[in-house]
Scaffold this motif. Structure first.
Motif, PDB file in Angstrom:
ATOM      1  N   PRO A  18       0.802  -1.228   0.000  1.00  5.39           N
ATOM      2  CA  PRO A  18       0.000   0.000   0.000  1.00  5.39           C
ATOM      3  C   PRO A  18       0.833   1.276   0.000  1.00  5.39           C
ATOM      4  O   PRO A  18       0.516   2.239  -0.691  1.00  5.39           O
ATOM      5  CB  PRO A  18      -0.836  -0.135   1.279  1.00  5.39           C
ATOM      6  N   ARG A  19       1.936   1.300   0.744  1.00  6.00           N
ATOM      7  CA  ARG A  19       2.766   2.502   0.806  1.00  6.00           C
ATOM      8  C   ARG A  19       3.498   2.761  -0.504  1.00  6.00           C
ATOM      9  O   ARG A  19       3.886   3.902  -0.787  1.00  6.00           O
ATOM     10  CB  ARG A  19       3.766   2.412   1.955  1.00  6.00           C
ATOM     11  N   GLN A  20       3.704   1.711  -1.313  1.00  4.13           N
ATOM     12  CA  GLN A  20       4.294   1.907  -2.629  1.00  4.13           C
ATOM     13  C   GLN A  20       3.294   2.500  -3.618  1.00  4.13           C
ATOM     14  O   GLN A  20       3.693   3.123  -4.600  1.00  4.13           O
ATOM     15  CB  GLN A  20       4.811   0.569  -3.179  1.00  4.13           C
ATOM     16  N   VAL A  21       2.010   2.300  -3.328  1.00  2.00           N
ATOM     17  CA  VAL A  21       0.964   2.753  -4.251  1.00  2.00           C
ATOM     18  C   VAL A  21       0.436   4.132  -3.885  1.00  2.00           C
ATOM     19  O   VAL A  21       0.210   4.980  -4.753  1.00  2.00           O
ATOM     20  CB  VAL A  21      -0.206   1.738  -4.285  1.00  2.00           C
ATOM     21  N   THR A  22       0.228   4.384  -2.593  1.00  2.00           N
ATOM     22  CA  THR A  22      -0.419   5.615  -2.132  1.00  2.00           C
ATOM     23  C   THR A  22       0.412   6.276  -1.046  1.00  2.00           C
ATOM     24  O   THR A  22       0.761   5.631  -0.052  1.00  2.00           O
ATOM     25  CB  THR A  22      -1.826   5.315  -1.577  1.00  2.00           C
ATOM     26  N   ALA A  23       0.707   7.546  -1.228  1.00  4.14           N
ATOM     27  CA  ALA A  23       1.463   8.291  -0.222  1.00  4.14           C
ATOM     28  C   ALA A  23       0.604   8.516   1.017  1.00  4.14           C
ATOM     29  O   ALA A  23      -0.609   8.673   0.930  1.00  4.14           O
ATOM     30  CB  ALA A  23       1.913   9.633  -0.796  1.00  4.14           C
ATOM     31  N   GLY A  24       1.245   8.522   2.169  1.00  6.75           N
ATOM     32  CA  GLY A  24       0.543   8.843   3.404  1.00  6.75           C
ATOM     33  C   GLY A  24      -0.055   7.660   4.134  1.00  6.75           C
ATOM     34  O   GLY A  24      -0.697   7.842   5.171  1.00  6.75           O
ATOM     35  N   VAL A  25       0.116   6.448   3.619  1.00 10.23           N
ATOM     36  CA  VAL A  25      -0.409   5.269   4.333  1.00 10.23           C
ATOM     37  C   VAL A  25       0.464   5.020   5.557  1.00 10.23           C
ATOM     38  O   VAL A  25       1.679   4.861   5.439  1.00 10.23           O
ATOM     39  CB  VAL A  25      -0.423   4.032   3.423  1.00 10.23           C
ATOM     40  N   PRO A  26      -0.120   4.983   6.752  1.00  9.48           N
ATOM     41  CA  PRO A  26       0.687   4.723   7.953  1.00  9.48           C
ATOM     42  C   PRO A  26       1.414   3.386   7.870  1.00  9.48           C
ATOM     43  O   PRO A  26       0.883   2.405   7.336  1.00  9.48           O
ATOM     44  CB  PRO A  26      -0.347   4.719   9.085  1.00  9.48           C
ATOM     45  N   GLY A  27       2.612   3.355   8.415  1.00  8.05           N
ATOM     46  CA  GLY A  27       3.411   2.140   8.334  1.00  8.05           C
ATOM     47  C   GLY A  27       2.754   0.934   8.973  1.00  8.05           C
ATOM     48  O   GLY A  27       2.858  -0.189   8.473  1.00  8.05           O
ATOM     49  N   TYR A  28       2.071   1.137  10.102  1.00  5.74           N
ATOM     50  CA  TYR A  28       1.473  -0.012  10.785  1.00  5.74           C
ATOM     51  C   TYR A  28       0.322  -0.602   9.973  1.00  5.74           C
ATOM     52  O   TYR A  28       0.108  -1.817   9.976  1.00  5.74           O
ATOM     53  CB  TYR A  28       1.026   0.367  12.195  1.00  5.74           C
ATOM     54  N   LEU A  29      -0.428   0.244   9.241  1.00  2.00           N
ATOM     55  CA  LEU A  29      -1.507  -0.281   8.395  1.00  2.00           C
ATOM     56  C   LEU A  29      -0.934  -0.991   7.169  1.00  2.00           C
ATOM     57  O   LEU A  29      -1.487  -1.994   6.714  1.00  2.00           O
ATOM     58  CB  LEU A  29      -2.439   0.849   7.962  1.00  2.00           C
TER      59      LEU A  29
END
Length: 501
Positions: free
Chosen positions: A208-219
């Protein structure tokens, strides 16, 4: 009664009247029906005579009916008698996760909260021996009552003939797919669920963090532990719905709306990207009270008396200068000339005032059910630019030639004078919007007082002459393009009345 005779108007069990055919696939048909005894809408599945899994579906529905978790669709009846098989369950109104993702990913913790509720409900179902196996964004709903609902437990799998050797792991992965979709707006599954496919990196699904900026690391980590069944941050994979529910337990949850019928915003507090354990807010608290600071204590003593004397002297001086200036100006004003623009034109000081509608509803008097997305209509008058009411999607700008128009009607509570109506539309151009006003919520009683063609963005509809009415209708006669089809969208409506002098 043979299943071949099932059609609109058919009554099942002498109480459930079939009204609208919603979906049909593989010999199973979903209907919107009316429970004539309790006067409420219900969802009814019926089956073709050659449908091969009728007994499995009825059995699954009866087992699901025993569960009491309010986040699971309630089953009211299931039967296979006299050649007629059907399943009756509650009719759920609201927006599915798929609807919420139409304009992109939702706020990370809002999406995680929805999935967390589904995980807890599914954990209860697994404890009772029931599985889902068909978790898609269309089956997770934020209801018009402000709650989360997971549709199709056990019944979907029976209808679609789905099974798994590891059902707990399969549903955990399904929850991971839902969380991935909520965080990115993409679907990491093989089936076509209405979302673009998840991007790949060397053949592997991007996180998810590679696709969308701002995704919290724990999620991001929780998603990978469930979806990819991989350990992350020293934590093992999430192999059951209960594991997923426990991992998401600290995400703030949405609170049911106590009075309004509109789905409320979730008002969730963001946390640091990598700091789930740093939050001090209890898991289910959705707002925080803030106490105003106390007023400063008044000064006492000689200093305060001196300060008060200085203030009085300054005020007296200001008043004297002001009076001298006014007198001088009055003396220099030619006779017969107005003293001010306001005196010459009393109406110049009249400013429009905002009038709040009592209610709003989707208006489709030319359709079979005379309504168009009524469950989300209050979102157009909630004052939040991020929420909207929208029409159904049509195959052409002229509403698929199915009707002359469709719109949003406001009940002002009583007849009010209408100075103008400001409507916030979507960015896509091409809409034709009319303003209709009248004292009855009937199309024939509503008079067109303004129109805009090729409209988009913020549009002001101003009647050419004085107009008064209790009902204000924003009426689409042409729709703008939307995702390969055509759909009208209203983010906000503001009604102005002429102000008093």
């Amino acid at each position: 009664m043979s299943m071949s005779t099932v059609e609109p108007g058919t009554r099942l069990a002498d109480r459930f009247r079939l009204e609208d055919r919603v979906h049909e696939s593989g010999g199973a048909t979903l209907w919107k029906a009316l429970d004539e005894i309790l006067a409420r809408p219900v969802a009814v599945h019926t089956f073709a005579p050659d449908f091969p899994r009728v007994q499995e579906v009825v059995t699954a529905a009866r087992l699901a009916s025993r569960l009491t978790d309010p986040r699971l669709t309630q089953v009211f009846d299931a039967a296979d008698e006299d050649g007629t098989a059907y399943v009756v369950s509650e009719w759920v109104s609201g927006e599915s996760l798929l609807d919420l993702l139409e304009s992109g990913p939702v706020e990370p913790e809002r999406g995680a909260a929805l999935v967390a509720e589904a995980a807890e409900a599914l954990a209860h179902a697994h404890a009772a021996g029931l599985t889902h196996l068909h978790l898609t964004p269309g089956r997770l709903v934020w209801t018009s009552g402000g709650t989360v609902k997971l549709l199709g437990l056990a019944v979907d799998a029976a209808i679609l003939d789905l099974s798994s050797d590891e059902p707990a792991k399969e549903d955990a992965e399904g929850l991971g797919r839902l969380l991935y979709a909520a965080l990115t707006g993409h679907w990491p599954g093989d089936s076509d669920c209405g979302l673009p496919a998840a991007p790949l990196d060397d053949g592997r699904i991007c996180t998810p963090r590679q696709v969308t900026a701002g995704v919290p690391g724990y999620l991001d980590a929780i998603t990978c532990r469930a979806l990819l069944q991989e350990p992350r941050r020293g934590q093992p994979p999430l192999a059951t719905p209960s594991d997923v529910a426990e991992a998401l337990a600290q995400v703030p949850r949405p609170a049911p709306a106590p009075v309004t019928t509109a789905p409320p915003a979730l008002n969730l507090n963001s946390e640091a990207p990598d700091g789930l354990g740093m939050s001090t807010m209890p898991p289910r608290m959705t707002s925080r009270m803030t106490m105003a600071p106390p007023p400063p204590r008044p000064q006492t003593g000689a200093a305060s008396k001196i300060l008060l004397t200085v203030i009085v002297l300054l005020v007296m001086a200001a008043v004297g200068v002001g009076a001298w200036t006014v007198g001088k100006n009055l003396g220099n004003t030619p006779r017969g000339v107005a003293q001010s623009d306001a005196a010459a034109s009393p109406s110049a000081s009249r400013k429009p005032v905002t009038v709040k509608p009592v209610s709003a509803t989707g208006f489709d008097p030319l359709g079979p059910d005379r309504a168009e997305k009524p469950e989300i209509a209050p979102l157009a008058i909630d004052g939040k630019p991020s929420t909207d009411w929208h029409t159904d999607s049509y195959s052409s700008a002229d509403l698929g030639r199915l009707k002359d128009g469709v719109g949003l009607i406001l009940d002002m509570g009583k007849p009010v004078p209408v100075a103008d109506v400001v409507v916030s539309l979507g960015d896509a151009g091409g809409a034709t919007v009319q303003l209709k006003v009248g004292d009855s919520a009937e199309l024939s009683s509503l008079k067109t007082v303004a129109e805009k063609k090729g409209a988009s963005g913020s549009v002001t509809l101003t009647p050419e002459k004085a107009t008064t009415g209790q009902y204000v209708l924003i009426w689409f006669t042409r729709l703008p393009p939307f995702n390969g089809q055509y759909r009208g969208t209203i983010y906000d409506v503001t009604v102005h009345s002429p102000g008093s002098a």
